[in-house]
Structure formats: C-alpha cells, structure tokens
Design an enzyme around this catalytic site. Structure first.
Site, PDB file in Angstrom:
ATOM      1  N   SER A 185      31.065  92.105  17.991  1.00  9.62           N
ATOM      2  CA  SER A 185      31.976  92.526  19.059  1.00  9.62           C
ATOM      3  C   SER A 185      31.843  94.024  19.291  1.00  9.62           C
ATOM      4  O   SER A 185      31.469  94.776  18.374  1.00  9.62           O
ATOM      5  CB  SER A 185      33.419  92.197  18.678  1.00  9.62           C
ATOM      6  OG  SER A 185      34.337  92.813  19.562  1.00  9.62           O
ATOM      7  N   TYR A 198      40.247  92.406  12.887  1.00 11.21           N
ATOM      8  CA  TYR A 198      39.133  91.833  13.646  1.00 11.21           C
ATOM      9  C   TYR A 198      37.969  92.822  13.714  1.00 11.21           C
ATOM     10  O   TYR A 198      36.802  92.448  13.508  1.00 11.21           O
ATOM     11  CB  TYR A 198      39.608  91.478  15.055  1.00 11.21           C
ATOM     12  CG  TYR A 198      38.557  90.826  15.921  1.00 11.21           C
ATOM     13  CD1 TYR A 198      38.150  89.519  15.663  1.00 11.21           C
ATOM     14  CD2 TYR A 198      37.987  91.498  16.991  1.00 11.21           C
ATOM     15  CE1 TYR A 198      37.184  88.906  16.451  1.00 11.21           C
ATOM     16  CE2 TYR A 198      37.028  90.890  17.783  1.00 11.21           C
ATOM     17  CZ  TYR A 198      36.635  89.595  17.511  1.00 11.21           C
ATOM     18  OH  TYR A 198      35.669  88.995  18.299  1.00 11.21           O
TER      19      TYR A 198
END
Length: 310
Positions: A185, A198
């Site tokens: 990501s 995350y």
C-alpha cells in the site's frame, strides 16, 4: 593536502550527481513505462501454466485473476467466501476458456498452509499474487481506538505473504523462472499516523519483497511489491472513483505494464505522481498535530461523502 581535498570533493560531487541521475532515471522508468519496451507477447504465460491469487473473490484479487486468465494462465483462486470464488471461477472459464481451481480458506488463521500446500501439489505455478489483506478501519483512527483485530491482521497481511511465498518459491527456484507480485500500500512508503497498524503491516511487505528480490534475482525469478493508494474495492467501501481513486480493473491492467520497472512500484501513473508529491512534504509537517487534525476532520468527511452504499 589542498589538492587531495579538492580531488576528494570533486569525487563526492560526481558521486552525488550520479546518484541523482540514477534516481531521475528510476522515477522516469516508473512514471513513464511506455518509454521502455512492452512485455513480449506471452511473457506472463511463459512463467508457467498456473497463477495463484490470494484474496481472489473480489476487488484487486479478482481483477488479477481475470487478467492473468486472459493472458493464457490457469488460475488457482484462494479466498474465504466460497460463493464469490465460484462466481469468479465461472466468469473466468466462460470468458477465457482457462481452467480454475478453488481453495476456500481464512487467511486470518495460521493453521491453513498445510492444506493449501496439498491443494497446490503437482501444479506448475508460474505466478503468485499475494493480494489478500485487511484494513482495520477505512477512517483515520488512533491506535487505541482501532478494532482489536491485531492477531488476525498480522496473519492476513504478513503471515500470508511469507507462507504463500515459501510454498511457491521453492518450485520457481528449481525451474529458474517465476513472478511474485506482493500487494502492499502507499501508506507503507513511510509511517502514517492514524493508520499505524495497517501502515506497519504493509511496510513489512515492502521490506520483505525487496530483500527477497535481491536474494533471487539471479535465479530467474521476478519479485515486485506494489504500493497503490486508493482503489475502489469492498475493503475501501467502494469509494467513488476519480483521477486518484482507481477501479480494481483499471489499476491491475496498468500495473502489468510495470512488471519490469524495478523492485517496487505504485502500479499506476496517478499514484506514482502522488507518491512523489507526498515525498516532498517535510516530516515535521507530515507528522504534526495539524496534519493529524486534517486527517481526522477533512479527510474523514471526504471518505464519508464518497463511500458508495452496497
């Protein structure tokens, strides 16, 4: 002494110029993949007969499964929801004529890999897409307010990448060919406050992928980590698409142009430009209280307004 110092400074200056030139060339190669030769026809198919895609029931995983099948590969679809896997398998078989296999499993558990290994036994696996992942909260959230799913997130975002790679890589090494795409990501490129858990889990994927590429690049195996920003999927609550927020199909089609562009890529031009812009923001500003307030207020409101009901 003065002459030695002068020569030293000249050498340092030349080295800095070469490093800057290398960074510029690297950026050009990531931002403008069309400047480099396209992948030869049949390149992906030449890796092997089968592709394995985790998180294949929806979103990015589904898009990769369809695109790889269109490139001539059979696909092993792995995810948790059987109905979604069956729907993707039917679509692949009807639209491409390629074969599929389904493995229903829950990547938030640690005891699943022996059965996956048995299911994959005997297949000539040329491509692995480690896509499965979970996002504790789409909205920016302080760590102590994040849903208590730490162990599940570690298994899904981290353990799955290591274990699936371990299962497949040994056979790629013996055949001296293969492609592994690890989906990370954009928030892994540097620590993101309010997405700390995350961000950290996806940063592991980046570090692991780059180290592994260095270990196996001389053995005919391509390993690349992708660091996209916003993609409209069920995990992001089907955000409205725009110049930055891509559909899964748009992102996957474009990302396949970047396979030979290096060990890491955002996967699409818009996200490469966004990453370059964010990299210019001084850390003192990016990690300031003002920046965090901006995320908690304006960005949260933006997300709420752009989530589509499904």
């Amino acid at each position: 002494m003065a002459e030695v110092l002068e020569q030293f400074l000249v050498c340092v200056g030349l080295l800095v110029c070469l490093l800057c030139l290398g960074k510029c060339l690297g950026l050009c190669r990531r931002v403008l993949p069309s400047c480099w030769p396209a992948l030869p026809g049949g390149f992906l198919r030449s890796m092997g007969q089968w592709a394995v895609v985790t998180g294949a029931g929806d979103g990015i995983g589904k898009a990769y499964s369809l695109q790889l099948a269109k490139q001539g590969l059979n696909v092993v679809l792995i995810s948790r929801t059987l109905e979604k896997l069956q729907a993707v398998a039917t679509e692949i078989e009807q639209t491409t004529g390629r074969s599929t296999r389904i493995i229903q499993t829950d990547f938030t558990r640690a005891d699943i890999y022996e059965s996956i290994q048995e299911e994959l036994a005997g297949l000539e696996i040329g491509i692995l897409v480690n896509n499965v992942g979970m996002l504790p909260s789409l909205l920016p959230t302080h760590f102590l307010s994040t849903p208590d799913e730490i162990q599940a997130l570690i298994h899904c975002n981290i353990t799955s990448v290591m274990k699936m790679t371990q299962l497949v890589l040994k056979h790629m090494e013996s055949r001296r060919k293969g492609l592994i795409l690890n989906i990370s990501s954009g928030v892994a490129l540097f620590p993101w406050p309010l997405y700390s858990l995350y961000s950290a889990s996806k940063a592991f994927v980046c570090t692991f992928s780059k180290a592994l590429r260095a270990e196996y690049k001389d053995k005919g195996i391509i390993i690349q980590v992708l660091t996209p920003y916003a993609i409209s999927t069920s995990m992001t609550k089907h955000l409205n698409t725009n110049v930055i927020t891509k559909t899964a199909d748009e992102f996957v089609k474009e990302s396949l142009n970047y396979i030979t562009s290096g060990d890491a890529t955002c996967g699409c031009l818009a996200h490469e430009l966004l990453a370059s812009f964010l990299g210019l923001i001084p850390a003192c500003i990016f990690y300031s209280r003002w920046s965090q307030r901006l995320l908690l207020t304006h960005y949260t409101e933006y997300l709420k307004q752009n989530v589509r009901a499904h």
